[in-house]
Design an enzyme around this catalytic site. Structure first.
Site, PDB file in Angstrom:
ATOM      1  N   ARG A   1       0.815  -1.231   0.000  1.00 23.33           N
ATOM      2  CA  ARG A   1       0.000   0.000   0.000  1.00 23.33           C
ATOM      3  C   ARG A   1       0.842   1.272   0.000  1.00 23.33           C
ATOM      4  NH1 ARG A   1      -2.954  -2.971   3.850  1.00 23.33           N
ATOM      5  NH2 ARG A   1      -4.788  -3.932   2.912  1.00 23.33           N
TER       6      ARG A   1
ATOM      7  N   LYS B   1       2.638  12.230 -10.238  1.00 24.17           N
ATOM      8  CA  LYS B   1       1.776  11.406 -11.093  1.00 24.17           C
ATOM      9  C   LYS B   1       2.551  10.150 -11.485  1.00 24.17           C
ATOM     10  CE  LYS B   1      -1.166  14.890 -13.252  1.00 24.17           C
ATOM     11  NZ  LYS B   1      -1.560  15.532 -14.534  1.00 24.17           N
TER      12      LYS B   1
ATOM     13  N   GLU C   1       8.648  20.436 -24.211  1.00 25.84           N
ATOM     14  CA  GLU C   1       7.949  20.521 -22.913  1.00 25.84           C
ATOM     15  C   GLU C   1       8.492  21.698 -22.089  1.00 25.84           C
ATOM     16  OE1 GLU C   1       5.337  18.778 -21.945  1.00 25.84           O
ATOM     17  OE2 GLU C   1       5.333  16.952 -23.157  1.00 25.84           O
TER      18      GLU C   1
ATOM     19  N   LYS D   1       7.561  23.840 -12.274  1.00 24.41           N
ATOM     20  CA  LYS D   1       6.662  22.675 -12.146  1.00 24.41           C
ATOM     21  C   LYS D   1       6.253  22.511 -10.686  1.00 24.41           C
ATOM     22  CE  LYS D   1       4.652  18.703 -13.194  1.00 24.41           C
ATOM     23  NZ  LYS D   1       4.827  17.398 -13.748  1.00 24.41           N
TER      24      LYS D   1
ATOM     25  N   GLU E   1      -4.712  18.228  -9.553  1.00 21.30           N
ATOM     26  CA  GLU E   1      -5.353  18.711 -10.783  1.00 21.30           C
ATOM     27  C   GLU E   1      -6.873  18.708 -10.621  1.00 21.30           C
ATOM     28  OE1 GLU E   1      -3.396  17.335 -14.335  1.00 21.30           O
ATOM     29  OE2 GLU E   1      -5.086  17.936 -15.571  1.00 21.30           O
TER      30      GLU E   1
ATOM     31  N   ARG F   1      -3.177  23.224 -12.419  1.00 27.73           N
ATOM     32  CA  ARG F   1      -2.259  22.243 -13.020  1.00 27.73           C
ATOM     33  C   ARG F   1      -2.651  21.956 -14.462  1.00 27.73           C
ATOM     34  NH1 ARG F   1       0.344  17.036  -9.805  1.00 27.73           N
ATOM     35  NH2 ARG F   1       1.617  16.299 -11.534  1.00 27.73           N
TER      36      ARG F   1
ATOM     37  N   ASN G   1      -1.322  21.227 -19.697  1.00 31.11           N
ATOM     38  CA  ASN G   1      -1.791  20.480 -20.873  1.00 31.11           C
ATOM     39  C   ASN G   1      -1.743  21.315 -22.150  1.00 31.11           C
ATOM     40  OD1 ASN G   1      -2.352  18.198 -19.355  1.00 31.11           O
ATOM     41  ND2 ASN G   1      -4.334  19.032 -18.731  1.00 31.11           N
TER      42      ASN G   1
ATOM     43  N   HIS H   1      -1.370  19.804 -25.622  1.00 32.81           N
ATOM     44  CA  HIS H   1      -1.656  18.373 -25.515  1.00 32.81           C
ATOM     45  C   HIS H   1      -2.924  17.954 -26.246  1.00 32.81           C
ATOM     46  CE1 HIS H   1       1.646  18.485 -22.789  1.00 32.81           C
ATOM     47  NE2 HIS H   1       1.537  17.215 -22.464  1.00 32.81           N
TER      48      HIS H   1
ATOM     49  N   HIS I   1      -2.045  14.971 -28.431  1.00 36.48           N
ATOM     50  CA  HIS I   1      -2.585  13.621 -28.236  1.00 36.48           C
ATOM     51  C   HIS I   1      -3.269  13.124 -29.513  1.00 36.48           C
ATOM     52  CE1 HIS I   1      -1.501  12.972 -24.183  1.00 36.48           C
ATOM     53  NE2 HIS I   1      -2.259  13.905 -23.660  1.00 36.48           N
TER      54      HIS I   1
ATOM     55  N   HIS J   1       6.270  11.984 -27.792  1.00 38.56           N
ATOM     56  CA  HIS J   1       5.197  12.778 -27.189  1.00 38.56           C
ATOM     57  C   HIS J   1       5.497  14.292 -27.246  1.00 38.56           C
ATOM     58  CE1 HIS J   1       2.136  14.044 -24.408  1.00 38.56           C
ATOM     59  NE2 HIS J   1       3.053  14.526 -23.591  1.00 38.56           N
TER      60      HIS J   1
HETATM   61  P1  NAD Z   1      11.329   7.287 -22.155  1.00 39.62           P
HETATM   62  O1  NAD Z   1      11.322   7.029 -20.734  1.00 39.62           O
HETATM   63  O2  NAD Z   1      10.746   6.279 -23.069  1.00 39.62           O
HETATM   64  O3  NAD Z   1      12.847   7.560 -22.599  1.00 39.62           O
HETATM   65  C1  NAD Z   1      13.123   7.813 -23.950  1.00 39.62           C
HETATM   66  C2  NAD Z   1      14.249   6.909 -24.478  1.00 39.62           C
HETATM   67  O4  NAD Z   1      15.492   7.401 -23.995  1.00 39.62           O
HETATM   68  C3  NAD Z   1      14.153   5.477 -24.009  1.00 39.62           C
HETATM   69  O5  NAD Z   1      14.543   4.636 -25.046  1.00 39.62           O
HETATM   70  C4  NAD Z   1      15.177   5.410 -22.868  1.00 39.62           C
HETATM   71  O6  NAD Z   1      15.703   4.131 -22.656  1.00 39.62           O
HETATM   72  C5  NAD Z   1      16.222   6.355 -23.372  1.00 39.62           C
HETATM   73  N1  NAD Z   1      17.042   6.998 -22.369  1.00 39.62           N
HETATM   74  C6  NAD Z   1      16.642   7.491 -21.162  1.00 39.62           C
HETATM   75  N2  NAD Z   1      17.650   8.161 -20.594  1.00 39.62           N
HETATM   76  C7  NAD Z   1      18.697   8.090 -21.429  1.00 39.62           C
HETATM   77  C8  NAD Z   1      20.007   8.608 -21.409  1.00 39.62           C
HETATM   78  N3  NAD Z   1      20.417   9.417 -20.430  1.00 39.62           N
HETATM   79  N4  NAD Z   1      20.835   8.325 -22.434  1.00 39.62           N
HETATM   80  C9  NAD Z   1      20.405   7.569 -23.484  1.00 39.62           C
HETATM   81  N5  NAD Z   1      19.159   7.081 -23.576  1.00 39.62           N
HETATM   82  C10 NAD Z   1      18.324   7.338 -22.560  1.00 39.62           C
HETATM   83  O7  NAD Z   1      10.626   8.674 -22.526  1.00 39.62           O
HETATM   84  P2  NAD Z   1      10.439  10.042 -21.706  1.00 39.62           P
HETATM   85  O8  NAD Z   1      10.192  11.058 -22.742  1.00 39.62           O
HETATM   86  O9  NAD Z   1      11.504  10.256 -20.714  1.00 39.62           O
HETATM   87  O10 NAD Z   1       9.108   9.794 -20.879  1.00 39.62           O
HETATM   88  C11 NAD Z   1       7.862   9.631 -21.519  1.00 39.62           C
HETATM   89  C12 NAD Z   1       6.889   9.081 -20.508  1.00 39.62           C
HETATM   90  O11 NAD Z   1       6.729  10.034 -19.452  1.00 39.62           O
HETATM   91  C13 NAD Z   1       5.510   8.822 -21.068  1.00 39.62           C
HETATM   92  O12 NAD Z   1       5.086   7.555 -20.671  1.00 39.62           O
HETATM   93  C14 NAD Z   1       4.650   9.908 -20.446  1.00 39.62           C
HETATM   94  O13 NAD Z   1       3.317   9.494 -20.268  1.00 39.62           O
HETATM   95  C15 NAD Z   1       5.341  10.111 -19.136  1.00 39.62           C
HETATM   96  N6  NAD Z   1       5.094  11.418 -18.509  1.00 39.62           N
HETATM   97  C16 NAD Z   1       4.727  11.421 -17.210  1.00 39.62           C
HETATM   98  C17 NAD Z   1       4.501  12.622 -16.570  1.00 39.62           C
HETATM   99  C18 NAD Z   1       4.160  12.630 -15.115  1.00 39.62           C
HETATM  100  O14 NAD Z   1       3.825  13.696 -14.585  1.00 39.62           O
HETATM  101  N7  NAD Z   1       4.257  11.509 -14.447  1.00 39.62           N
HETATM  102  C19 NAD Z   1       4.647  13.834 -17.255  1.00 39.62           C
HETATM  103  C20 NAD Z   1       5.046  13.802 -18.588  1.00 39.62           C
HETATM  104  C21 NAD Z   1       5.260  12.580 -19.215  1.00 39.62           C
HETATM  105  N1  GLY Z   2       2.825  16.661 -16.904  1.00 39.15           N
HETATM  106  C1  GLY Z   2       1.618  17.230 -16.437  1.00 39.15           C
HETATM  107  C2  GLY Z   2       1.446  17.154 -14.965  1.00 39.15           C
HETATM  108  O1  GLY Z   2       2.300  16.702 -14.254  1.00 39.15           O
HETATM  109  O2  GLY Z   2       0.422  17.535 -14.483  1.00 39.15           O
END
Ligand code: NAD
Ligand code: GLY
Length: 392
Positions: free
Chosen positions: A128, A150, A192, A241, A251, A261, A265, A268, A272, A285
């Site tokens: 939990r 998130k 972003e 942020k 949010e 928050r 978007n 987005h 999307h 993305h």
């Molecule tokens: P990702 O985690 O897929 O990383 C992108 C690529 O880069 C992957 O192939 C990874 O292995 C590689 N990589 C990572 N670090 C590296 C490094 N230092 N050197 C070489 N390669 C490296 O993509 P991302 O853009 O980091 O994250 C996207 C995800 O984040 C999505 O799933 C999205 O929904 C999520 N997200 C979450 C929030 C949140 O608030 N939680 C906000 C925005 C996005």
């Molecule tokens: N990336 C949008 C949020 O964290 O709310």
């Protein structure tokens, strides 16, 4: 011998409250940071990463955790969005149980947003909820996803539809990890970053634009000056942020003000739609968000909210982020179908995040925007990429 750069610390006033450390070559402090941030009873740590990131940085993080007396087990998930699933979460949960991660122990997420979201989600569910520490290694994860609590996974119904709010106990950002990041991932992260300044902080927008402009300039910055500026910029992005999250942690669906928050978007809605219409294959993305910001900027301009000069600055900034995959072949009319399925809709109403100026967002009900304005704006935005030859 490498130079020492000053590490910046940003406090996030959400969850139990935590600190984000932003520095260069700081993977070696992950152990100390975890020791400080976790319970004095913490003995074990489960390190979750993927093969690519672990092979680059796993050794340093493991060593630093072990130097602080933690018993560390590591587990590598598949690389990519398609592994951010309930199935992977279930496997991660089995690993946490096998590694005997107890109530006082912790999960460390080393990787981009995919690893962070999945590992954070597993740590929200195990017993939990156990503590977790984020060590984000993509620009997007460093300025956005590692901060704000998130966590979650994708399901067949859509992206990020299952999750939990679960804040980390600490975040360690090492900007040196960006040196190995593929160019497209950097572009996605910069989009972003531009978004965060555009919706809520003009100085941040200018700082981001100035950094990118110098990066792209003829005379490259001296390495030491570049590193210091990048640390300051990433820290400023994290501060922004953190401020938004502290003001609207979950949010709130009832909020549509310029500090909610929801303003994060921006870009987005069309972003999307572009991702969904291309089955998540064509755009990263952040790249889709790049086009989405241009479309939302166009709408803002056509509705008389945003000056032409401000829109031009936004366009310039998106260009500086890097080259976006061509999108001029995409049918604006068919994208409209995806807009109606926006998962951020509230009570069946879709909201657009628009701009009144750079640094000030306005949330507008889609019903108040004529369809022809949306269509024309999407067309203009998709054709705006300087590399596109064909017009929609
Ligand atoms: P990702 O985690 O897929 O990383 C992108 C690529 O880069 C992957 O192939 C990874 O292995 C590689 N990589 C990572 N670090 C590296 C490094 N230092 N050197 C070489 N390669 C490296 O993509 P991302 O853009 O980091 O994250 C996207 C995800 O984040 C999505 O799933 C999205 O929904 C999520 N997200 C979450 C929030 C949140 O608030 N939680 C906000 C925005 C996005
Ligand atoms: N990336 C949008 C949020 O964290 O709310």
């Amino acid at each position: 011998m490498s130079e020492a750069f000053k590490t910046r610390r940003v406090r996030v006033r959400a969850g139990a409250g935590y600190e984000v450390e932003v520095g260069a070559e700081v993977l070696g402090v992950v152990g100390e940071t975890a020791r400080r941030a976790l319970s004095e009873h913490a003995r074990r740590v489960a390190l979750i990463s993927n093969r690519r990131v672990f092979s680059l940085y796993g050794g340093r993080v493991l060593e630093s955790l072990r130097a602080q007396g933690f018993e560390v087990a590591d587990w590598l998930m598949g690389d990519g969005e398609r592994y951010k699933t309930l199935h992977t979460a279930e496997r991660a949960l089995a690993f946490l149980a096998e590694s005997k991660i107890g109530r006082a122990d912790a999960v460390v997420a080393l990787g981009g947003g995919v690893v962070g979201d999945l590992a954070g989600f597993a740590s929200a569910l195990h017993l939990r909820g156990v503590s977790f520490v984020q060590v984000p290694t993509t620009l997007l994860a460093q300025i956005d996803s590692s901060v704000g609590g998130k966590t979650g996974v994708n399901t067949r119904a859509g992206k990020n539809l299952v999750g939990a709010f679960h804040h980390p106990r600490a975040v360690v950002v090492d900007i040196e990890t960006l040196d190995s990041l593929p160019r497209r991932e950097l572009t996605a992260g910069w989009c972003e970053a531009i978004k965060q300044g555009a919706v809520g902080d003009r100085r941040l927008f200018e700082q981001t634009r100035a950094f990118l402009s110098e990066e792209r300039g003829e005379a490259s910055l001296r390495r030491s000056s570049r590193v210091a500026r990048l640390i300051n910029l990433v820290a400023a992005q994290v501060e922004f942020k953190a401020r938004v999250v502290a003001g609207d942690e979950r949010e709130d669906v009832g909020r549509t003000d310029a500090r909610s928050r929801r303003i994060l978007n921006f870009g987005h809605t069309v972003g999307h739609a572009l991702e969904a219409a291309t089955a998540y294959r064509r755009f990263r993305h952040g790249e889709a968000v790049g086009y989405g910001m241009l479309a939302a900027g166009e709408i803002s301009f056509r509705l008389g909210l945003l000056d032409a000069s401000e829109l031009e600055l936004l366009r310039q900034a998106v260009r500086l982020a890097g080259r976006l995959p061509p999108a001029a072949d995409m049918e604006a009319a068919s994208l409209m179908r995806w807009l109606a399925t926006d998962k951020k809709a509230v009570g069946g109403r879709v909201f657009w995040v628009l701009l009144e100026e750079l640094g000030r967002a306005r949330v507008v009900d889609a019903a108040d925007i004529p369809q022809r304005v949306v269509l024309a704006s999407i067309r203009a935005a998709l054709g705006a990429d300087r590399n596109s030859r064909r017009q929609v």
